[in-house]
Design a protein around this motif. Structure first.
Motif, PDB file in Angstrom:
ATOM      1  N   MET A 149      49.554  38.406   2.506  1.00 50.14           N
ATOM      2  CA  MET A 149      48.427  39.105   3.046  1.00 50.14           C
ATOM      3  C   MET A 149      48.911  39.731   4.650  1.00 50.14           C
ATOM      4  SD  MET A 149      44.445  38.261   3.915  1.00 50.14           S
ATOM      5  CE  MET A 149      43.651  37.983   1.927  1.00 50.14           C
ATOM      6  N   ALA A 150      48.429  40.874   4.774  1.00 52.76           N
ATOM      7  CA  ALA A 150      49.172  41.530   5.628  1.00 52.76           C
ATOM      8  C   ALA A 150      48.028  41.282   6.174  1.00 52.76           C
ATOM      9  CB  ALA A 150      49.006  42.698   5.262  1.00 52.76           C
ATOM     10  N   ALA A 151      48.867  41.462   8.118  1.00 57.24           N
ATOM     11  CA  ALA A 151      47.742  40.404   8.810  1.00 57.24           C
ATOM     12  C   ALA A 151      47.009  42.030   9.591  1.00 57.24           C
ATOM     13  CB  ALA A 151      49.095  40.565  10.334  1.00 57.24           C
ATOM     14  N   LEU A 152      45.868  41.185   9.921  1.00 58.91           N
ATOM     15  CA  LEU A 152      44.493  42.355  10.233  1.00 58.91           C
ATOM     16  C   LEU A 152      44.418  42.344  12.082  1.00 58.91           C
ATOM     17  CD1 LEU A 152      42.013  41.650   7.796  1.00 58.91           C
ATOM     18  CD2 LEU A 152      43.540  43.678   7.173  1.00 58.91           C
ATOM     19  N   HIS A 153      43.924  43.917  12.162  1.00 58.42           N
ATOM     20  CA  HIS A 153      43.681  43.591  13.240  1.00 58.42           C
ATOM     21  C   HIS A 153      42.518  43.452  13.643  1.00 58.42           C
ATOM     22  CE1 HIS A 153      48.004  44.563  14.951  1.00 58.42           C
ATOM     23  NE2 HIS A 153      48.222  44.913  14.132  1.00 58.42           N
ATOM     24  N   ILE A 154      41.800  42.759  14.448  1.00 60.15           N
ATOM     25  CA  ILE A 154      40.498  42.338  14.616  1.00 60.15           C
ATOM     26  C   ILE A 154      40.249  41.647  15.711  1.00 60.15           C
ATOM     27  CG2 ILE A 154      38.468  40.597  13.769  1.00 60.15           C
ATOM     28  CD1 ILE A 154      40.389  40.405  11.107  1.00 60.15           C
ATOM     29  N   ALA A 155      38.780  42.320  16.281  1.00 61.12           N
ATOM     30  CA  ALA A 155      38.451  41.755  17.615  1.00 61.12           C
ATOM     31  C   ALA A 155      36.761  41.707  17.205  1.00 61.12           C
ATOM     32  CB  ALA A 155      37.884  43.005  18.455  1.00 61.12           C
ATOM     33  N   VAL A 156      36.544  41.088  18.536  1.00 60.45           N
ATOM     34  CA  VAL A 156      35.215  40.275  18.457  1.00 60.45           C
ATOM     35  C   VAL A 156      34.806  40.276  19.326  1.00 60.45           C
ATOM     36  CG1 VAL A 156      33.939  37.741  18.141  1.00 60.45           C
ATOM     37  CG2 VAL A 156      35.826  38.226  16.852  1.00 60.45           C
ATOM     38  N   MET A 157      33.327  41.142  19.898  1.00 54.40           N
ATOM     39  CA  MET A 157      32.729  41.554  20.371  1.00 54.40           C
ATOM     40  C   MET A 157      31.018  40.291  20.818  1.00 54.40           C
ATOM     41  SD  MET A 157      33.043  43.993  23.022  1.00 54.40           S
ATOM     42  CE  MET A 157      31.422  44.340  24.374  1.00 54.40           C
ATOM     43  N   GLY A 158      31.785  39.892  21.554  1.00 54.17           N
ATOM     44  CA  GLY A 158      30.924  39.393  22.142  1.00 54.17           C
ATOM     45  C   GLY A 158      30.738  37.725  21.861  1.00 54.17           C
ATOM     46  N   ALA A 159      31.843  37.575  22.342  1.00 51.17           N
ATOM     47  CA  ALA A 159      32.470  36.012  21.271  1.00 51.17           C
ATOM     48  C   ALA A 159      32.048  34.812  21.938  1.00 51.17           C
ATOM     49  CB  ALA A 159      33.937  35.823  21.729  1.00 51.17           C
ATOM     50  N   GLY A 160      31.036  34.310  21.684  1.00 47.67           N
ATOM     51  CA  GLY A 160      30.480  33.174  21.592  1.00 47.67           C
ATOM     52  C   GLY A 160      30.350  32.403  20.870  1.00 47.67           C
ATOM     53  N   ALA A 161      29.649  31.117  20.384  1.00 48.06           N
ATOM     54  CA  ALA A 161      30.150  30.245  19.572  1.00 48.06           C
ATOM     55  C   ALA A 161      30.556  31.027  18.010  1.00 48.06           C
ATOM     56  CB  ALA A 161      29.032  29.463  19.404  1.00 48.06           C
ATOM     57  N   VAL A 162      29.027  31.800  17.485  1.00 48.48           N
ATOM     58  CA  VAL A 162      29.614  31.960  16.235  1.00 48.48           C
ATOM     59  C   VAL A 162      30.874  33.446  15.992  1.00 48.48           C
ATOM     60  CG1 VAL A 162      28.798  33.730  14.314  1.00 48.48           C
ATOM     61  CG2 VAL A 162      27.598  32.635  15.501  1.00 48.48           C
ATOM     62  N   GLY A 163      30.863  34.518  17.275  1.00 51.79           N
ATOM     63  CA  GLY A 163      32.406  35.027  17.243  1.00 51.79           C
ATOM     64  C   GLY A 163      33.536  33.967  17.336  1.00 51.79           C
ATOM     65  N   CYS A 164      33.864  33.162  18.557  1.00 51.85           N
ATOM     66  CA  CYS A 164      34.573  31.968  18.441  1.00 51.85           C
ATOM     67  C   CYS A 164      34.948  31.175  17.509  1.00 51.85           C
ATOM     68  CB  CYS A 164      34.702  31.385  19.507  1.00 51.85           C
ATOM     69  SG  CYS A 164      34.752  31.886  21.300  1.00 51.85           S
ATOM     70  N   TYR A 165      34.285  31.281  16.477  1.00 47.94           N
ATOM     71  CA  TYR A 165      34.073  29.961  15.039  1.00 47.94           C
ATOM     72  C   TYR A 165      34.952  31.360  13.690  1.00 47.94           C
ATOM     73  CZ  TYR A 165      33.637  27.500  11.004  1.00 47.94           C
ATOM     74  OH  TYR A 165      33.584  26.847   9.523  1.00 47.94           O
ATOM     75  N   TYR A 166      34.345  32.496  13.561  1.00 52.05           N
ATOM     76  CA  TYR A 166      35.042  32.990  13.024  1.00 52.05           C
ATOM     77  C   TYR A 166      36.282  33.763  13.664  1.00 52.05           C
ATOM     78  CZ  TYR A 166      30.979  32.291  10.190  1.00 52.05           C
ATOM     79  OH  TYR A 166      29.960  32.211   9.330  1.00 52.05           O
ATOM     80  N   GLY A 167      36.196  33.934  14.521  1.00 56.68           N
ATOM     81  CA  GLY A 167      37.813  34.256  15.634  1.00 56.68           C
ATOM     82  C   GLY A 167      39.169  33.281  14.768  1.00 56.68           C
ATOM     83  N   ALA A 168      38.359  32.069  15.258  1.00 60.37           N
ATOM     84  CA  ALA A 168      39.689  31.129  15.117  1.00 60.37           C
ATOM     85  C   ALA A 168      40.036  30.849  13.933  1.00 60.37           C
ATOM     86  CB  ALA A 168      39.226  29.609  15.706  1.00 60.37           C
ATOM     87  N   LEU A 169      38.940  31.124  12.530  1.00 64.75           N
ATOM     88  CA  LEU A 169      39.572  30.796  11.179  1.00 64.75           C
ATOM     89  C   LEU A 169      40.480  32.133  11.303  1.00 64.75           C
ATOM     90  CD1 LEU A 169      36.344  29.232   9.602  1.00 64.75           C
ATOM     91  CD2 LEU A 169      38.205  28.815  10.791  1.00 64.75           C
ATOM     92  N   LEU A 170      40.162  33.089  11.249  1.00 65.60           N
ATOM     93  CA  LEU A 170      40.783  34.134  10.833  1.00 65.60           C
ATOM     94  C   LEU A 170      42.225  34.315  11.885  1.00 65.60           C
ATOM     95  CD1 LEU A 170      38.499  36.999  11.068  1.00 65.60           C
ATOM     96  CD2 LEU A 170      39.745  36.574   9.182  1.00 65.60           C
ATOM     97  N   ALA A 171      42.200  33.291  12.968  1.00 63.24           N
ATOM     98  CA  ALA A 171      43.417  33.711  13.741  1.00 63.24           C
ATOM     99  C   ALA A 171      44.837  32.869  13.232  1.00 63.24           C
ATOM    100  CB  ALA A 171      43.252  33.508  14.880  1.00 63.24           C
ATOM    101  N   ARG A 172      43.630  31.476  12.722  1.00 57.85           N
ATOM    102  CA  ARG A 172      44.618  30.902  12.145  1.00 57.85           C
ATOM    103  C   ARG A 172      45.312  30.709  10.307  1.00 57.85           C
ATOM    104  NH1 ARG A 172      43.101  25.669  10.368  1.00 57.85           N
ATOM    105  NH2 ARG A 172      44.986  24.745  10.862  1.00 57.85           N
ATOM    106  N   ALA A 173      44.514  31.426   9.936  1.00 54.45           N
ATOM    107  CA  ALA A 173      45.088  32.014   9.347  1.00 54.45           C
ATOM    108  C   ALA A 173      45.915  33.328   9.601  1.00 54.45           C
ATOM    109  CB  ALA A 173      44.045  32.915   7.954  1.00 54.45           C
ATOM    110  N   GLY A 174      46.536  34.030   9.903  1.00 51.09           N
ATOM    111  CA  GLY A 174      47.853  34.818  10.514  1.00 51.09           C
ATOM    112  C   GLY A 174      47.604  36.428  10.966  1.00 51.09           C
TER     113      GLY A 174
END
Length: 305
Positions: free
Chosen positions: A1-26
């Motif tokens: 899967m090609a790497a996506l460029h993603i920003a999380v605006m307002g990275a509290g608990a919810v944003g950090c959680y999903y951002g971390a999962l996406l980052a771990r997936a490359g």
């Protein structure tokens, strides 16, 4: 899967959680957060994710300024409802043409409010996750994690990326009803957990609380019906069952008050009160809870000496 460029605006608990999962997936993830979190992430060279499946450091970019959304393909907009317009205005000038914005927020009208600020459609998302910021730069996953996402012609790559990252994500044409159902849950657990400082399990097991829950739900259902929203017949059952699925969770409102922050209560119980007034429906229990949380914002609990 090609790497996506993603920003999380307002990275509290919810944003950090999903951002971390996406980052771990490359994928390339930038968390736009408060300075204390950004500083911690930079110092420890990544976000610390704590979950049942994985605990450890996840390399991510971090920034405090909304200009970090430049050139990203997707934005997960995770600010508090109270910050929707201001954060949207900060972000608007920096969005790349064609960037897709998702609203992962509590309340039922954030996607519309944000769309007005940005001048482009915003995808409403219903978030079912229990997470908390255990410390600056440290997100703790406590349960669930599903997403229900509205339709958009260009977000198939993000749907696939989340699924590949282990997130149960479903696209739906009826997100508005689901947002209202989530609002009912929030109108119950957010204020009750906040004013008692209890997690959901002990809270619902306390004498008299179940009847209060029934009263809150009935008021919310009446307002929803008058607003043209038909919620499922088992709405009350699902509300009562949530405590068993997340017994150790405290509400985001309780977490906000513990940190001395303003809560989203105006967009939860306050929204029901406002809509009830507009529609001529009495909402005394929601009004009481809204008032009590607002008082707690001004006069927080004091730790014993």
């Amino acid at each position: 899967m090609a790497a996506l460029h993603i920003a999380v605006m307002g990275a509290g608990a919810v944003g950090c959680y999903y951002g971390a999962l996406l980052a771990r997936a490359g994928h390339s993830v930038t968390l736009i957060a408060r300075p204390v979190h950004v500083q911690a992430i930079e110092q420890q060279q990544g976000l610390w994710l704590e979950s049942a499946a994985f605990t450890g450091r996840v390399p991510v970019r971090a920034a405090t300024d909304a200009s970090a959304v430049k050139r990203v393909q997707f934005v997960l907009f995770c600010t508090k409802s109270t910050d929707t317009e201001s954060a949207g205005k900060d972000m608007a000038a920096h969005l790349a043409p064609g960037a897709v914005v998702w609203s992962l927020q509590n309340g039922v009208d954030n996607a519309q409010r944000l769309a007005q600020v940005l001048g482009q459609p915003v995808v409403p998302v219903v978030v079912y996750v229990a997470a908390a910021m255990a410390a600056p730069g440290h997100v703790r996953h406590l349960g669930r994690g599903e997403l229900l996402v509205g339709p958009h012609p260009s977000h198939a790559p993000l749907l696939a990326a989340l699924a590949h990252a282990g997130v149960a994500v479903q696209e739906s044409n009826d997100v508005r009803q689901a947002l209202w159902a989530k609002l009912v849950l929030n109108c119950v657990y957010n204020p009750l957990s906040a004013v008692t400082d209890l997690s959901y399990g002990p809270l619902l097991a306390s004498a008299g609380v179940e009847q209060v829950v029934r009263d809150i739900v009935q008021e919310c259902l009446s307002v929803a019906c008058a607003s043209g929203i038909t919620l499922p017949a088992d709405t009350l059952d699902k509300v009562l069952q949530l405590a068993a699925s997340m017994p150790q969770q405290k509400s985001s409102t309780a977490q906000d008050l513990a940190r001395g922050k303003l809560s989203e209560i105006d967009h939860l119980n306050g929204f029901i009160v406002q809509e009830g007034t507009r529609l001529g429906i009495s909402t005394p229990v929601n009004r009481l809870l809204h008032t009590l949380v607002r008082v707690r914002e001004s006069y927080p609990f004091q730790a014993p000496a």
